[in-house]
Design an enzyme around this catalytic site. Structure first.
Site: not given
Length: 402
Positions: A209, A362
């Site tokens: 990520h 997120d």
């Protein structure tokens, strides 16, 4: 905490000054910021629950025995002959030594406090990022200490959660860690013989990520900047992850590849500024595990004239015994002093970094928007899997309807 992490104290070894990170072990547990209530407390019933999965760690010395007992009884983590009898024996024998280690880092693990800080930051962001699934509430589910995964599920059910997200706090998937936590969720419902009231989905891995990679890169760069300027470019970055038995790796566990993917992305973010290696720590017992080991690598580098090193806990997002004792004390102090290291530092764990809370938010927001139960990878069992519960767990989750 950050200021203390950047300070260093000299140790004299063989006429050389050995510089190691100064992090007061005795104050580690207290250093985690307390979880503060929101300025305007949320009064609505939570709609979406995020279950933050991890192994946990004993908060007090009195908790160490039960922590070890649950760990050695976990057949997803390890299989032992006559496990129900051998596990209590091993736990009792190891408790005094492990208690001594925890006493050196403040008397307990700070992992619960850091998880609370991270969860608090995550849900505050989520309520604005995904108002249609708000209010969001985080829950902590540990495998080996309270709050146990099963206890967290009961709390979520009691709260009337509609959408439940099992969110592993291990960025890189392993059957021994994330897999064990997911099996615990399946076993909870299977034992009770009932279907979940909540709609379940999983964030089962997130090794690359972008915000996770940025956090690691930022913490590494901060520490690199504290090395003497004439040594900085020669510092060897040692990415240290918890090791895994080769018997598990050879069955097809994806953990080594996913840890390697994280390392590669971090070095790309750093523009490959320094030489580096991926190394493995915390081996237990005589059987073969992943190599090279962190301690043996430190020795080998010193013997070859590479005496400036930066340790990076790449598979851990919060401080616990493997960072605060194994890396900071056993390796950065005792071992480094013995083998003649000139400068050694340890990159701070992600802990209370606001950017890391943003990364977690997120991940959850993107997962909700994807409307997927789990990653494609989770649907694939290890090619040589020997644990039938893994297949049952995968079937349990993939049959969920969102």
């Amino acid at each position: 905490m950050a200021a203390a992490g950047r300070a260093a104290r000299p140790l004299v070894a063989g006429g050389r000054q050995l510089r190691v990170p100064l992090r007061w072990r005795g104050q580690v547990a207290a250093a985690a910021p307390s979880t503060k209530p929101q300025a305007e407390p949320e009064t609505r019933k939570p709609k979406t629950g995020i279950l933050m999965l991890n192994m946990g760690g004993p908060e007090r010395l009195d908790d160490v025995h039960d922590f070890l007992l649950r760990l050695f009884l976990d057949r997803d983590l390890m299989t032992l002959p006559a496990q129900n009898k051998l596990a209590p024996f091993i736990a009792k024998r190891r408790t005094p030594r492990i208690q001594e280690q925890y006493s050196r880092i403040g008397g307990g693990s700070p992992i619960k406090k850091w998880t609370a800080v991270q969860g608090e930051g995550m849900v505050k962001l989520l309520d604005s990022m995904s108002p249609q699934t708000a209010p969001h509430k985080y829950y902590i589910g540990f495998r080996y200490v309270h709050p146990l995964t099963e206890e967290a599920i009961e709390e979520m059910e009691d709260d009337g959660i509609e959408r439940a997200i099992a969110f592993t706090q291990y960025p890189q998937y392993s059957c021994s860690t994330t897999g064990s936590s997911l099996n615990a969720i399946y076993r909870y419902y299977n034992k009770k013989g009932k279907k979940p009231k909540m709609k379940w989905s999983i964030i089962d891995r997130w090794p690359t990520h972008p915000l996770l990679i940025q956090c690691f890169a930022d913490h590494i760069q901060k520490e690199l900047d504290l090395f003497p300027p004439d040594k900085r470019k020669d510092v060897v970055i040692l990415f240290s992850a918890h090791s895994l038995p080769m018997s598990v790796v050879n069955r097809g566990d994806p953990y080594p590849q996913e840890v390697g993917a994280t390392v590669q992305r971090v070095m790309e973010k750093l523009n490959h500024s320094n030489p580096y290696r991926l190394v493995w720590q915390s081996k237990v017992g005589p059987m073969p595990w992943l190599v090279p080991q962190t301690d043996e690598t430190i020795k080998g580098l010193c013997q070859r004239g590479k005496k400036n090193m930066l340790l990076v806990p790449i598979a851990f997002t919060s401080d616990h015994i493997e960072t605060l004792y194994e890396l900071d004390i056993e390796y950065a102090q005792v071992l480094a002093n013995e083998c003649g290291v000139e400068n050694i530092r340890r990159a701070e764990s992600l802990n209370g970094n606001p950017l890391f809370s943003k990364a977690l938010a997120d991940l959850v927001c993107s997962h909700i928007q994807s409307n997927e139960i789990c990653s494609k990878q989770l649907t694939l069992c290890c090619p040589l899997c020997v644990n039938p519960v893994c297949r049952e767990t995968k079937a349990f989750f993939t049959n969920q309807q969102l």
